[in-house]
Design an enzyme around this catalytic site. Structure first.
Site, short mmCIF file in Angstrom:
data_model
loop_
_atom_site.label_atom_id
_atom_site.label_comp_id
_atom_site.label_asym_id
_atom_site.label_seq_id
_atom_site.Cartn_x
_atom_site.Cartn_y
_atom_site.Cartn_z
CE LYS A 1 40.86 49.14 34.05
NZ LYS A 1 40.73 47.42 34.11
CE LYS B 1 33.23 44.00 36.33
NZ LYS B 1 34.98 44.73 37.47
#
Length: 297
Positions: A177, A246
């Site tokens: 990811k 993030k």
């Protein structure tokens, strides 16, 4: 019913992604227990046949496969190890599939601690495709964990996604990811730059997707992001600035630990940090386009 069809499913976290994903499980005819920190968000799912539980432990006690989709590692920690969390109930034979995007180290740590606490298995399975993909069932899911566990959950995941790819042991899904976010985060920054160039040079930026279709610059981000930038469509957001930041900060951390140069992702991260300060953490990530405007309003 026997075998996989007999599994009872749980879904924890009914936000922008979790709600439509849980809804797809219900639409596929599965037995689903749900929990969300704000119980009101579950009302529509309950009407569609879901069972609302009071806390994560109740979901774990009533199901055999549990899906989680929350914002960060601290939220996952709270669900798993907090009061009335997953670790508080017998877990042998049960599996957790975490769709959240968290640090690979955090995924490995949580998985090991939960296994030691009650024997519950873990698959880290972050997703890509945004809210549109969650609603349409076209998400790409990249998973880390045991092969047999991933095959066990595959039919349920594919009720919510188009593709599930086993990338390796625990943590491999999260690392994949991060690779995805390098590409997506940089694409957002580059498409914002190209769109602003078109506008400032006096051509119709809204026709860029049409003009570039089939060429080397064509992509899903081009077709999806540029019209939203040009038309100022930011609600509902495709994703929050804080979420992209993030993930790019996690990329930087993993890059340091693996001696991997990531100059483009680092620059994209700084642009999103600037966007956060100017637009706010909960603004649509595509508002990065507004950084290049002659005025910020």
């Amino acid at each position: 019913m026997t075998g996989q069809q007999a599994e009872k499913l749980g879904y924890l976290g009914l936000g922008m992604m979790g709600f439509p994903m849980a809804h797809r499980l219900l639409n596929a005819g599965y037995n689903v227990a749900v929990w969300n920190r704000s119980a009101g968000k579950a009302a529509e799912l309950v009407e569609a046949g879901a069972t609302l539980e009071a806390h994560p432990g109740e979901v774990a006690a009533a199901t055999s496969i549990l899906f989680i989709c929350v914002t960060d590692a601290s939220a996952v920690e709270e669900i798993v190890f907090g009061r009335d969390g997953l670790a508080a109930v017998p877990g042998a034979g049960k599996l957790v599939v975490d769709f959240s995007s968290i640090h690979p180290d955090a995924a490995r740590d949580i998985a090991a601690r939960l296994k030691a606490a009650n024997g519950m298995g873990w698959i880290d399975a972050p997703v890509s495709g945004g809210t549109k993909g969650a609603e349409e069932g076209t998400l790409a899911v990249m998973a880390g964990g045991e092969a047999a566990d991933i095959e066990r959950v595959r039919p349920y995941v594919l009720a919510m996604a188009r593709r599930l790819t086993h990338m390796g042991p625990t943590g491999a899904g999260q690392t994949t990811k991060l690779c995805n976010q390098v590409i997506v985060g940089c694409a957002m920054a580059v498409l914002a730059e190209a769109t602003r160039l078109a506008v400032n040079a006096g051509i119709d930026a809204g026709r860029l997707p049409e003009a570039l279709t089939g060429g080397f610059a064509d992509s899903i981000p081009l077709q999806l992001f540029v019209p939203r930038m040009v038309q100022g469509i930011h609600s509902p957001p495709l994703g929050h600035i804080a979420t992209m930041l993030k993930d790019l900060d996690t990329v930087a951390d993993v890059a340091r630990s693996t001696s991997s140069p990531v100059p483009m992702a680092t620059l994209a991260g700084q642009l999103f940090r600037l966007a956060k300060s100017l637009r706010g953490a909960d603004a649509d990530a595509l508002e990065i386009y507004k950084l290049s405007a002659s005025h910020i309003g």
